[in-house]
Structure formats: C-alpha cells, structure tokens
Design a protein around this motif. Structure first.
Motif, PDB file in Angstrom:
ATOM      1  N   LEU A 136       0.825  -1.204   0.000  1.00 17.95           N
ATOM      2  CA  LEU A 136       0.000   0.000   0.000  1.00 17.95           C
ATOM      3  C   LEU A 136       0.863   1.259   0.000  1.00 17.95           C
ATOM      4  N   TYR A 137       1.974   1.228   0.739  1.00 18.77           N
ATOM      5  CA  TYR A 137       2.917   2.350   0.691  1.00 18.77           C
ATOM      6  C   TYR A 137       3.440   2.530  -0.733  1.00 18.77           C
ATOM      7  N   GLY A 138       3.657   1.417  -1.420  1.00 17.74           N
ATOM      8  CA  GLY A 138       4.122   1.488  -2.800  1.00 17.74           C
ATOM      9  C   GLY A 138       3.108   2.146  -3.717  1.00 17.74           C
ATOM     10  N   VAL A 139       1.832   1.881  -3.482  1.00 13.87           N
ATOM     11  CA  VAL A 139       0.779   2.531  -4.260  1.00 13.87           C
ATOM     12  C   VAL A 139       0.827   4.039  -4.042  1.00 13.87           C
ATOM     13  N   LEU A 140       0.968   4.449  -2.789  1.00 10.67           N
ATOM     14  CA  LEU A 140       1.069   5.878  -2.475  1.00 10.67           C
ATOM     15  C   LEU A 140       2.322   6.487  -3.114  1.00 10.67           C
ATOM     16  N   ASP A 141       3.435   5.764  -3.038  1.00  6.79           N
ATOM     17  CA  ASP A 141       4.694   6.264  -3.589  1.00  6.79           C
ATOM     18  C   ASP A 141       4.574   6.483  -5.094  1.00  6.79           C
ATOM     19  N   THR A 142       3.940   5.551  -5.782  1.00  2.57           N
ATOM     20  CA  THR A 142       3.745   5.684  -7.230  1.00  2.57           C
ATOM     21  C   THR A 142       2.858   6.874  -7.555  1.00  2.57           C
ATOM     22  N   ARG A 143       1.790   7.025  -6.799  1.00  2.00           N
ATOM     23  CA  ARG A 143       0.877   8.148  -7.017  1.00  2.00           C
ATOM     24  C   ARG A 143       1.596   9.482  -6.838  1.00  2.00           C
ATOM     25  N   LEU A 144       2.448   9.548  -5.835  1.00  2.00           N
ATOM     26  CA  LEU A 144       3.118  10.806  -5.498  1.00  2.00           C
ATOM     27  C   LEU A 144       4.353  11.083  -6.351  1.00  2.00           C
ATOM     28  N   ALA A 145       4.703  10.152  -7.230  1.00  2.00           N
ATOM     29  CA  ALA A 145       5.834  10.387  -8.131  1.00  2.00           C
ATOM     30  C   ALA A 145       5.544  11.533  -9.086  1.00  2.00           C
ATOM     31  N   ASP A 146       4.280  11.657  -9.514  1.00  2.00           N
ATOM     32  CA  ASP A 146       3.901  12.681 -10.484  1.00  2.00           C
ATOM     33  C   ASP A 146       2.858  13.648  -9.929  1.00  2.00           C
ATOM     34  N   ASN A 147       2.611  13.580  -8.624  1.00  3.90           N
ATOM     35  CA  ASN A 147       1.603  14.445  -8.016  1.00  3.90           C
ATOM     36  C   ASN A 147       2.126  14.969  -6.677  1.00  3.90           C
ATOM     37  N   ALA A 148       1.955  16.259  -6.465  1.00  5.58           N
ATOM     38  CA  ALA A 148       2.395  16.835  -5.196  1.00  5.58           C
ATOM     39  C   ALA A 148       1.570  16.302  -4.036  1.00  5.58           C
ATOM     40  N   TYR A 149       0.272  16.088  -4.292  1.00  8.99           N
ATOM     41  CA  TYR A 149      -0.641  15.582  -3.278  1.00  8.99           C
ATOM     42  C   TYR A 149      -1.456  14.444  -3.868  1.00  8.99           C
ATOM     43  N   LEU A 150      -2.181  13.746  -3.047  1.00  2.54           N
ATOM     44  CA  LEU A 150      -2.852  12.532  -3.504  1.00  2.54           C
ATOM     45  C   LEU A 150      -4.004  12.792  -4.464  1.00  2.54           C
ATOM     46  N   ALA A 151      -4.705  13.910  -4.275  1.00  2.00           N
ATOM     47  CA  ALA A 151      -5.909  14.149  -5.086  1.00  2.00           C
ATOM     48  C   ALA A 151      -5.889  15.529  -5.733  1.00  2.00           C
ATOM     49  N   LEU A 181       6.955   9.140  -1.276  1.00  2.00           N
ATOM     50  CA  LEU A 181       6.135   9.171  -0.075  1.00  2.00           C
ATOM     51  C   LEU A 181       6.837   9.957   1.027  1.00  2.00           C
ATOM     52  N   LYS A 182       8.146   9.768   1.142  1.00  2.00           N
ATOM     53  CA  LYS A 182       8.904  10.485   2.177  1.00  2.00           C
ATOM     54  C   LYS A 182       8.920  11.978   1.898  1.00  2.00           C
ATOM     55  N   ARG A 183       9.077  12.370   0.644  1.00  2.00           N
ATOM     56  CA  ARG A 183       9.045  13.794   0.297  1.00  2.00           C
ATOM     57  C   ARG A 183       7.723  14.408   0.730  1.00  2.00           C
ATOM     58  N   TRP A 184       6.635  13.746   0.386  1.00  2.00           N
ATOM     59  CA  TRP A 184       5.283  14.213   0.749  1.00  2.00           C
ATOM     60  C   TRP A 184       5.104  14.239   2.266  1.00  2.00           C
TER      61      TRP A 184
END
Length: 220
Positions: A136-151, A181-184
């Motif tokens: 699940l952390y990996g899913v968040l990490d992938t999402r945040l690779a190209d997005n500053a925030y989740l939504a 994820l750590k950056r965010w």
C-alpha cells in the motif's frame, strides 16, 4: 464550537489536524483509552461503536459525528474546504480517503498488533500484514511520483493517509524505501496545522522510544 473526543492515535489525529487546518474552534475532551473511557454510557451516546475520535457540533444543535472519515467529510462540507465542489474532484478525494480507511489503516493496524501486543509471536501474521502495508505504501509512492498531493490540491485525503504513515516505524517499515512518499510526508509534517493537531494529543515518550527500538508494547 466543536467538542473533540480524542486520544493519541492515527485516527484521532485525523480529526485534530483537520480542525486545525480548517481553523475551526474546538474544545478537546481527552479520552483515556487505557481506562476504557470510550466504553462508558456517556460516550456511547455520542459514538455507539465505542471508538475515538468523535465530535459534537454545538453550533448544529449538539450534533454528534463518529468515524474519523465521516468526521473529516462533515467538517469539509461544513466549511467548503479541503474537498473540491466538482463531482470528479470530490470523488478523487474520497477515493484516496477510502484507500486509507479500507487499506492502510486496517492493514497497518494489524501489523501493529502482531508486532507489539499479540500474546504470542506469529511470524506468518507479521509477514502478511507488513507485506500488505508495504504494498500500500508502494501505491502511495507511485501516485506521489507525479503528483504533489494525492488528489490534486492538498486535501483531507492527505491528512487521512499521513497520520497512519507517521507510524511507519511502529509497523517496522522504513520510509526511506519510498522516496516520493517520504518527500510528501516531510512536507506535510512541516505544516503548522499538522504540528498543532498532533500536539493536542501527543504520543507518550515511552511509546516513541519503543517505536524506534522495536520493543513490544503490552496490552493495557
């Protein structure tokens, strides 16, 4: 004025950080989980499920709201902040909120239990829930690779997921393995609203020490 019934847990912080970020006045009603104050008849009138957090909106006729995600949505709709008004934007925020509520929270919560407070060590359970939390952390990490925030813009979805990620060490997971994820995480941790919201119900020093040392916690 809003009464906030809470304690130092990820779900409790969701409500207090939300209130701080929105700038809403509230009064903390600290709930001692060790003394099972969340199971008293008085509290069960507010939350029949006997869990924190819960709020009572005094300005809305003493209207009670329980379940952390429901509290966040209620406060967002009350103020018109931290969730978009358009259907797609609103849906995107709710999707990532549900991701936390249905995934990160339950899976990481089980990792906490089997790592720290189960009466016996069960390697299969520990591995299962740690691995799913890492996924699940990996899913968040992938999402945040190209997005500053989740939504899109900063929203309640970021608050909901962040409070659980704060306990990554308690789940035995290194945040350094997930650079986006750590950056965010670091960016949100620096926000004054997050710092004030956490300070309302801080984690006891002995718990922090055990989180970093890997020591097992005992059931109250």
């Amino acid at each position: 004025m809003i009464d906030l019934y809470s304690a130092s847990t990820p779900n409790g912080w969701k409500a207090s950080i939300m209130l701080e970020e929105l700038g809403l006045p509230y009064e903390l009603k600290r709930v001692d989980l060790g003394k099972a104050e969340q199971k008293t008849p008085e509290f069960l009138k507010i939350n029949p499920n006997g869990r924190i957090p819960a709020i009572v909106d005094r300005d809305a006729g003493d209207f009670p709201v329980f379940e952390s995600g429901a509290i966040m949505l209620y406060l967002a709709e009350k103020t018109g902040k931290l969730i978009p008004s358009d259907a797609k934007g609103r849906s995107l925020v709710i999707q990532w909120l549900m991701f936390q509520m249905g995934g990160v929270g339950p899976m990481q919560g089980q990792a906490h239990v089997f790592l720290h407070s189960a009466p016996e060590t069960i390697p299969y359970a520990i591995e299962r829930y740690q691995n799913e939390t890492r996924r699940l952390y990996g899913v968040l990490d992938t999402r945040l690779a190209d997005n500053a925030y989740l939504a899109g813009d900063f929203s309640l979805a970021d608050i909901a997921n962040w409070t659980w990620i704060w306990f990554h060490g308690f789940a035995g997971i290194a945040l350094e393995d997930f650079p986006n994820l750590k950056r965010w995480f670091d960016e949100l941790e620096a926000r004054p609203g997050f710092q004030r919201g956490m300070a309302v119900t801080p984690v006891a020093p002995e718990v922090v020490a055990r989180m970093t040392s890997g020591g097992r916690l005992q059931r109250p």
